[in-house]
Design an enzyme around this catalytic site. Structure first.
Site, PDB file in Angstrom:
ATOM      1  N   TYR B 296       0.594  -1.282  -0.038  1.00  0.00           N
ATOM      2  CA  TYR B 296       0.186   0.094   0.398  1.00  0.00           C
ATOM      3  C   TYR B 296       0.638   1.441   0.243  1.00  0.00           C
ATOM      4  CZ  TYR B 296      -4.673   2.759   0.453  1.00  0.00           C
ATOM      5  OH  TYR B 296      -5.472   3.851   0.742  1.00  0.00           O
ATOM      6  N   TYR B 346      -5.599   5.528  -8.018  1.00  0.00           N
ATOM      7  CA  TYR B 346      -5.974   4.868  -6.407  1.00  0.00           C
ATOM      8  C   TYR B 346      -7.464   4.067  -6.316  1.00  0.00           C
ATOM      9  CZ  TYR B 346      -6.222   5.976  -1.740  1.00  0.00           C
ATOM     10  OH  TYR B 346      -6.415   5.906   0.593  1.00  0.00           O
TER      11      TYR B 346
END
Lengths: 146, 388
Positions: B296, B346
């Site tokens: 991440y 994203y």
């Protein structure tokens, strides 16, 4: 009665900082801040300090809470300058910091009264208060005077 | 009905295009990506019997189930913690299949997080900062001008960077590497747009002196779905099964998502360490057994903290690990090979989970050679995906 001929004293600029977001469990904290008191929460039974405020002691599970004045002294644990987007309500980019308080808890705030390049890691600071919109105040930190 | 332990596998992945303005509702994005994941697997959306998303996804389970004609939904659940939920959804889906509670679990995350609202801008509605999303302490940040994920993330990373002398230039190498991957990924927003370290260094400060624009993930519109089923069933479906060898979550005491300043040592990521300990133990493997990782990358410093937390290098050695070229396609640990959240899009980390699946299938546009195991991590949760 006011006399229109006399010039009024220049009004202090209205605060533009966003007011605190008050929740039931943290009401004591912000009410204290309005009176320029920097309060912490500790367990009414075992005395453990805790932050963020919460209804139960994580050590002994007591619901008794004590609101106690904190020393207001701490150190700059982590910091940065908020450049983009310019945070709402600030004329100049604020120095945002995590303050490690003497009592052992941490608190996000601003470091004020100091130039950007003068902030150093673990710099000793002390609490002061700044006004917000809607007539509230929030604790911020300034370098401890030598 | 007798219950028994059932191995879980990922049978399908599906996504919409990744854009800055989808021009349609979030529910439509959710339905489109869900249908695409079912098509990829070769199952009918009617047969979905479990649904998982993030607590902060705006689409409703019932409405999405209605779009897909789901006949009988046996289980629904949501994972807290913003993007930390990404690998958490895989974990939850695995558990539901393992327990024999569901046969076809749909995971989705779909949002117009550029055209409809923007995570990277000042908040317009501070009542959003309520507990329940794993972000309960943001209300302690906002009055001080800490109003964006970058500001919260920077405060979290600063002490780590100070302790180990990590500079913004060091972070730039992560950004350059991921944009190189994105440059060859037609699905990436930054397809054909690699950057140099100088480009990175010339991008504007977001949080000085830590994060520049090119250290931050994008804001994107799009949807990503993943279909989880039993390993046995996956073997009969369209794609090569991707085993969920193990998955777990870890939220150590006093840890929270992003406004994570209250645990003991801010120079480590205790949640990643917690996930690593449990995950390596569960799968009987370690960092050296991973041929690639999807980590991440909302902000570049958090890639370093996770690399260290999972034991790919020692505390403080993340920057040198990156400098050695470890994250490159021919490195020790090719990482975020789709371009990551910085380079591809994203979609709250779910698109990185999908890239983990492609690496195991052998279908990534930046395919790593001889992949057996891939780590997918969203900080507070992680999973090891493996070949059957």
């Amino acid at each position: 009665m006011s006399t229109p001929e006399q010039p009024a004293a220049p009004a202090a600029p209205k605060p533009t900082r966003i007011p605190p977001i008050v929740t039931l469990d943290a009401k004591f904290f912000w009410e204290g801040a309005d009176k320029e008191l920097f309060l912490g929460q500790k367990c009414g039974d075992c005395g453990e300090f805790r932050f963020p405020p919460r209804p139960m002691c994580p050590k002994c599970f007591s619901l008794k809470r004590e609101e106690v004045p904190l020393s207001g002294k701490g150190k700059v644990h982590s910091w940065a300058i908020a450049r983009h987007p310019p945070p709402f309500g600030f004329k100049e980019a604020p120095i945002i910091a995590v303050i490690e308080l003497e009592e052992g808890t941490r608190f996000v705030s601003n470091v004020v009264g100091v130039a950007y390049d003068e902030v150093v890691q673990d710099m000793p600071v002390e609490v002061t208060f700044e006004p917000t919109m809607n007539n509230h105040k929030v604790p911020v930190f300034r370098p401890v005077k030598k | 009905m007798a219950r028994q332990f059932t191995e879980a596998a990922i049978a399908g992945i599906g996504a919409t295009e990744f854009s800055k303005e989808s021009g349609r509702s979030e529910l439509q994005l959710a339905a489109e990506c869900a249908k695409a994941a079912c098509d990829d697997a070769g199952i009918s959306p009617h047969d979905i019997d479990g649904m998982i998303t993030f607590t902060i996804d705006n689409s409703d389970e019932m409405m999405l189930a209605r779009c897909l004609g789901v006949k009988d939904l046996a289980y629904t659940t949501r994972i807290p913690g913003g993007g930390a939920a990404a690998a958490g959804t895989i974990y939850q889906a695995m558990a539901m299949v393992n327990a024999g509670l569901c046969k076809n679990v749909l995971i989705w995350r779909a949002m117009n997080e550029r055209s409809q609202y923007r995570f990277g801008q000042n908040p317009t509605n501070t009542t959003n900062y309520q507990s329940g999303n794993g972000t309960g302490s943001l209300l302690w940040c906002v009055p001080f001008g800490a109003m964006t994920p970058a500001s919260w993330g920077a405060l979290q990373a600063q002490r780590y960077m100070h302790k180990y002398g990590v500079t913004n230039r060091d972070l730039g190498l992560i950004s350059v590497q991921q944009r190189q991957y994105a440059a060859t990924n037609p699905k990436a927003w930054f397809y054909n747009k690699p950057i140099t370290l100088e480009d990175h260094q010339n991008s504007k400060w977001i949080m000085e002196p830590l994060l520049r624009m090119l250290d931050c993930c994008q804001e994107s519109d799009g949807g990503q779905a993943i279909l989880v089923t039993s390993l046995e069933r996956a073997r009969d479906l369209k794609q090569k099964p991707v085993r969920i060898l193990g998955a777990t979550q870890s939220i150590p005491y006093n840890v929270e998502v992003i406004s994570n300043y209250y645990h003991e040592d801010l120079t480590v990521m205790p949640e990643a360490q917690g996930v690593a300990g449990r995950l390596w133990d569960m799968v009987g493997l370690g960092p050296k057994d991973m041929q690639a990782a999807m980590i991440y990358d909302a902000f570049t410093p958090h890639v370093l903290l996770q690399l260290e937390g999972f034991g790919f290098c020692k505390p403080g050695e993340g920057k040198d690990f990156v400098k050695s070229g470890a994250l490159a396609i021919d490195g020790i640990l090719p990482t975020n090979t789709h371009g990551g959240l910085l380079g591809e899009a994203y979609i709250h980390g779910m698109n990185s989970m999908a890239e983990g699946v492609r690496q195991i299938r052998g279908t990534s546009v930046n395919q790593v050679k001889s992949v057996t195991n891939v780590l997918v991590s969203s900080g507070m949760a992680g999973a090891v995906l493996s070949v059957d």
